[in-house]
Design an enzyme around this catalytic site. Sequence first.
Site, PDB file in Angstrom:
ATOM      1  N   GLN A 316      -9.628  27.945 -21.932  1.00  0.00           N
ATOM      2  CA  GLN A 316     -10.004  28.407 -20.594  1.00  0.00           C
ATOM      3  C   GLN A 316     -11.017  27.461 -19.960  1.00  0.00           C
ATOM      4  O   GLN A 316     -10.974  27.207 -18.748  1.00  0.00           O
ATOM      5  CB  GLN A 316     -10.589  29.823 -20.677  1.00  0.00           C
ATOM      6  CG  GLN A 316     -11.148  30.367 -19.378  1.00  0.00           C
ATOM      7  CD  GLN A 316     -10.086  30.562 -18.307  1.00  0.00           C
ATOM      8  OE1 GLN A 316      -8.906  30.732 -18.626  1.00  0.00           O
ATOM      9  NE2 GLN A 316     -10.487  30.532 -17.053  1.00  0.00           N
ATOM     10  N   GLU A 317     -11.901  26.907 -20.763  1.00  0.00           N
ATOM     11  CA  GLU A 317     -12.943  26.030 -20.226  1.00  0.00           C
ATOM     12  C   GLU A 317     -12.400  24.650 -19.862  1.00  0.00           C
ATOM     13  O   GLU A 317     -12.731  24.109 -18.805  1.00  0.00           O
ATOM     14  CB  GLU A 317     -14.075  25.881 -21.253  1.00  0.00           C
ATOM     15  CG  GLU A 317     -14.920  27.132 -21.453  1.00  0.00           C
ATOM     16  CD  GLU A 317     -15.811  27.432 -20.257  1.00  0.00           C
ATOM     17  OE1 GLU A 317     -15.928  26.578 -19.352  1.00  0.00           O
ATOM     18  OE2 GLU A 317     -16.407  28.527 -20.226  1.00  0.00           O
ATOM     19  N   SER A 318     -11.593  24.041 -20.736  1.00  0.00           N
ATOM     20  CA  SER A 318     -11.247  22.624 -20.529  1.00  0.00           C
ATOM     21  C   SER A 318      -9.811  22.269 -20.875  1.00  0.00           C
ATOM     22  O   SER A 318      -9.446  21.098 -20.803  1.00  0.00           O
ATOM     23  CB  SER A 318     -12.155  21.753 -21.403  1.00  0.00           C
ATOM     24  OG  SER A 318     -11.832  21.946 -22.788  1.00  0.00           O
TER      25      SER A 318
END
Length: 491
Positions: A316-318
């Site tokens: 989700q972050e990267s």
Amino acid sequence: MYRLFAHLRRHARWYLLLGSVVALTLVPYWQQAYRNPQLERIASRDFLTMVTRNAPTIYYQGRNGPSGFDYELMRRFADYLGVSLAVEVEDNIAAVVRAVTSGKGDIGAAALPLQTAQEDIHYSQPILNLQPLVIYRRGLPPVREIEDLIGKKLGIIHDSGIGELLRQLQQDWPALGWREAAELEVADLLQRVEDGRLDAAVVYRHQFKLNRLFFPGVEDGFPLGEPLSMAWVFDAGQGIGLQREANRFLDEMRRDGVLDALFERYFGHDDYLEYVGARTFIQQANARLEDYADLFRQAARDTGFDWKLLAAVGYQESHWNPTATSPTGVRGLMMLTNPTAKEVGVTNRLDAAQSIDGGARYLRGILDRLPESITGDDRLWMALAAYNVGLGHLYDARRLARQRGKNPDRWTNVREALPLLQKRQWYEQTRHGYARGGEPVIYVRNIRRYYEILDYLERSQRQYYQLEDRPVEISDNLPEDGHFDVVEPVL
């Protein structure tokens, strides 16, 4: 007549006494008429035995213990009877029914269809409607009607009730044929449709809805026939006592809205990860996750999280890109800010090992700082939201939830309050002011879905290697699947 009334009035006390004696004498007979030996045995041993199948819509071991719609409902029924719950798992529907009629268990609860009455079993009242749904492999010509199934490799689960429906349809469509498997579950059918061993399958709509994200190569076709009913199964030789109590319990669950709430919990969520998004995620999991899986596992061991949850956060972050950089200067696979990196001792945010370790420890720190009144999954979802939006804004949302008369320790209530931080009339009342409160809601929602997919992929891989001699690669020339009995056309 006057003399009779006078006599009765004069001796009323004695007649009342005689009536009481007769009534007390009959009480044991009334009790015997309504007493059920099976209920007495359940009460004396202090547990109810549920016979079921291991499947995501029915019963499985989740992150926090046993889960599944059928299990949750049966656990509530055991509570209703005042006993604990024991679970016996069988491989197929017929085995579940045999286990109940042979005395191995008290109730069969395994997404069982209410079919034509059999002498040796009783059914509960209907619990859910089961709508058969045709699904087919993406890339094939659309399957929109029965005629489109002619000549296709069509699979179903034996004894699921769908076979009876197909046999009725075969009277009007004699060229219709299919394959029935007793030892497979819905996910196995979908896997075979996706990899080409089947062209299509018939499952129940709620089963497909729960599994569809895991099989983005499968399309829904059309509803087949009228809905059937799901019910519990009882041994007819044990009388109707347990069946009667189950029906009373189901009436209460339906009246109180608990049955609808359970259905919504397991089958009612939106498909906010569309097929394309799910397919992309699975492709990237297969292509890139292995490079970082050991780092996530080590971070999980150090912090007490499930490694798949940390991997879902990283995606989700990267999208598992260790050199990712946002316009605001947040960097790395876990997208840490400079202050956060310093707080957890990360010296190089672009180093995947440091980033994953630092992100996991930062999430653990948030989780540990939350009030003790927040428990279970609610605690985890709020920690994830704070990872995204900050702990201060999460506390503001909790205050708004309390202000609106909601329990601030429940994620569902905080989830409703977070978007209010974008509105002036609300964020002016908070300590930390404006926040893009809709983002953490989507953030947590996506991580939960990514985690579910990773958890499913891991579980299915283990089960698959147990079921098959080797993995089957996608090919146009796959061998015939030996798990199916073939029902030929009647032409």
